[in-house]
Motif scaffolding. Structure first.
Motif, mmCIF file in Angstrom:
data_model
loop_
_atom_site.group_PDB
_atom_site.id
_atom_site.type_symbol
_atom_site.label_atom_id
_atom_site.label_comp_id
_atom_site.label_asym_id
_atom_site.label_seq_id
_atom_site.Cartn_x
_atom_site.Cartn_y
_atom_site.Cartn_z
ATOM 1 N N LEU A 31 -19.753 -12.893 7.151
ATOM 2 C CA LEU A 31 -20.905 -11.995 7.117
ATOM 3 C C LEU A 31 -21.454 -11.949 8.532
ATOM 4 O O LEU A 31 -21.818 -12.991 9.087
ATOM 5 C CB LEU A 31 -21.968 -12.505 6.150
ATOM 6 C CG LEU A 31 -23.299 -11.754 6.116
ATOM 7 C CD1 LEU A 31 -23.106 -10.331 5.599
ATOM 8 C CD2 LEU A 31 -24.308 -12.499 5.243
ATOM 9 N N TYR A 32 -21.513 -10.750 9.131
ATOM 10 C CA TYR A 32 -22.014 -10.638 10.494
ATOM 11 C C TYR A 32 -23.490 -11.000 10.565
ATOM 12 O O TYR A 32 -23.894 -11.826 11.375
ATOM 13 C CB TYR A 32 -21.770 -9.228 11.050
ATOM 14 C CG TYR A 32 -22.433 -9.021 12.390
ATOM 15 C CD1 TYR A 32 -21.927 -9.646 13.521
ATOM 16 C CD2 TYR A 32 -23.576 -8.243 12.514
ATOM 17 C CE1 TYR A 32 -22.543 -9.492 14.753
ATOM 18 C CE2 TYR A 32 -24.188 -8.080 13.736
ATOM 19 C CZ TYR A 32 -23.675 -8.705 14.855
ATOM 20 O OH TYR A 32 -24.303 -8.557 16.063
ATOM 21 N N GLU A 33 -24.312 -10.365 9.711
ATOM 22 C CA GLU A 33 -25.728 -10.692 9.712
ATOM 23 C C GLU A 33 -26.400 -10.198 8.433
ATOM 24 O O GLU A 33 -25.883 -9.342 7.733
ATOM 25 C CB GLU A 33 -26.457 -10.103 10.925
ATOM 26 C CG GLU A 33 -26.596 -8.595 10.925
ATOM 27 C CD GLU A 33 -27.355 -8.063 12.139
ATOM 28 O OE1 GLU A 33 -28.096 -8.833 12.788
ATOM 29 O OE2 GLU A 33 -27.195 -6.877 12.431
ATOM 30 N N TYR A 78 -19.126 -7.013 8.191
ATOM 31 C CA TYR A 78 -20.015 -6.736 7.068
ATOM 32 C C TYR A 78 -21.399 -7.282 7.374
ATOM 33 O O TYR A 78 -21.531 -8.378 7.919
ATOM 34 C CB TYR A 78 -19.510 -7.413 5.786
ATOM 35 C CG TYR A 78 -18.216 -6.850 5.277
ATOM 36 C CD1 TYR A 78 -18.178 -5.626 4.618
ATOM 37 C CD2 TYR A 78 -17.019 -7.544 5.438
ATOM 38 C CE1 TYR A 78 -16.981 -5.105 4.141
ATOM 39 C CE2 TYR A 78 -15.823 -7.036 4.963
ATOM 40 C CZ TYR A 78 -15.815 -5.823 4.317
ATOM 41 O OH TYR A 78 -14.630 -5.309 3.855
ATOM 42 N N SER A 79 -22.412 -6.516 6.993
ATOM 43 C CA SER A 79 -23.810 -6.961 7.111
ATOM 44 C C SER A 79 -24.500 -6.722 5.789
ATOM 45 O O SER A 79 -24.169 -5.787 5.055
ATOM 46 C CB SER A 79 -24.541 -6.192 8.219
ATOM 47 O OG SER A 79 -23.978 -6.488 9.485
ATOM 48 N N GLU A 93 -20.548 -1.887 6.096
ATOM 49 C CA GLU A 93 -19.434 -2.283 6.954
ATOM 50 C C GLU A 93 -19.506 -1.466 8.237
ATOM 51 O O GLU A 93 -19.606 -0.233 8.192
ATOM 52 C CB GLU A 93 -18.098 -2.029 6.260
ATOM 53 C CG GLU A 93 -16.907 -2.410 7.120
ATOM 54 C CD GLU A 93 -15.566 -2.132 6.465
ATOM 55 O OE1 GLU A 93 -14.539 -2.395 7.115
ATOM 56 O OE2 GLU A 93 -15.532 -1.629 5.322
ATOM 57 N N THR A 94 -19.454 -2.136 9.362
ATOM 58 C CA THR A 94 -19.427 -1.451 10.648
ATOM 59 C C THR A 94 -18.094 -0.729 10.792
ATOM 60 O O THR A 94 -17.039 -1.328 10.611
ATOM 61 C CB THR A 94 -19.621 -2.458 11.806
ATOM 62 O OG1 THR A 94 -20.867 -3.112 11.637
ATOM 63 C CG2 THR A 94 -19.558 -1.776 13.158
ATOM 64 N N LEU A 95 -18.181 0.543 11.127
ATOM 65 C CA LEU A 95 -16.981 1.350 11.328
ATOM 66 C C LEU A 95 -16.641 1.524 12.800
ATOM 67 O O LEU A 95 -15.470 1.569 13.180
ATOM 68 C CB LEU A 95 -17.162 2.738 10.704
ATOM 69 C CG LEU A 95 -17.454 2.770 9.207
ATOM 70 C CD1 LEU A 95 -17.692 4.207 8.753
ATOM 71 C CD2 LEU A 95 -16.326 2.126 8.428
ATOM 72 N N ARG A 96 -17.692 1.624 13.623
ATOM 73 C CA ARG A 96 -17.477 1.925 15.044
ATOM 74 C C ARG A 96 -18.722 1.548 15.838
ATOM 75 O O ARG A 96 -19.838 1.708 15.366
ATOM 76 C CB ARG A 96 -17.212 3.418 15.171
ATOM 77 C CG ARG A 96 -17.004 3.908 16.552
ATOM 78 C CD ARG A 96 -16.736 5.387 16.550
ATOM 79 N NE ARG A 96 -16.735 5.877 17.919
ATOM 80 C CZ ARG A 96 -16.262 7.020 18.271
ATOM 81 N NH1 ARG A 96 -15.755 7.827 17.379
ATOM 82 N NH2 ARG A 96 -16.306 7.396 19.530
#
Length: 161
Positions: A31-33, A78-79, A93-96
């Motif tokens: 988990l990113y944050e 993922y955050s 979810e971060t895409l870019r």
């Protein structure tokens, strides 16, 4: 650079585990944050509502907010979005990630943020005010050339209806 696993606050751990099970991801998926949008409750609620409605698919922060203890997000991270009181709302979810000077952020990104009327002019006005507050907190001076972290994301859970 390897990213470290974010500490998952106890109140949202079961939400995160439910997402992992639903998505078929392993328990050790990083988990990113865990975060709330904005810097005040009213903005946080409004921005989260835009994400939950599927209208907001991007967010912006300043590069100065990152460093050795908080690396930039990367595609695939993922955050967990929470409300101002810490209640889990969704997983994105971060895409870019694109790094751009403030005055080079374009209208497509402004529209993806989904705020106000979606125009670049309103984006610049709202974000200048927000970034000035962030700069004050960081002991920095806002400028048209300050680097903005332009993050595109997709809401992964709960799925949009």
């Amino acid at each position: 650079m390897e990213q470290t696993q974010a500490v998952i606050p106890q109140p949202v751990a079961s939400f995160w585990q439910a997402f992992l099970a639903q998505a078929g991801l392993p328990e050790h998926t990083p988990l990113y944050e865990t975060f709330a949008f904005g810097d005040n409750e009213a903005d946080s609620s409004a921005l989260a509502a835009l994400v939950l409605a599927g209208r907001k698919t991007a967010t912006a922060s300043l590069a100065w907010e990152y460093g050795p203890d908080r690396p930039l997000p990367r595609a695939g991270d993922y955050s967990l979005v929470i409300d101002w009181q810490g209640k889990p709302l969704c997983v994105i979810e971060t895409l870019r990630i694109d790094l751009k000077p403030f005055d080079h952020v374009d209208s497509a990104f402004a529209a993806a943020e989904g705020e106000a009327d979606g125009t670049l002019a309103s984006w610049r006005e709202l974000h200048w005010q927000y970034f000035e507050r962030v700069c004050t907190r960081l002991g920095r001076q806002a400028s048209p050339g300050m680097i903005v972290v332009c993050e595109r994301f997709s809401r992964r859970w709960p799925a949009l209806p």
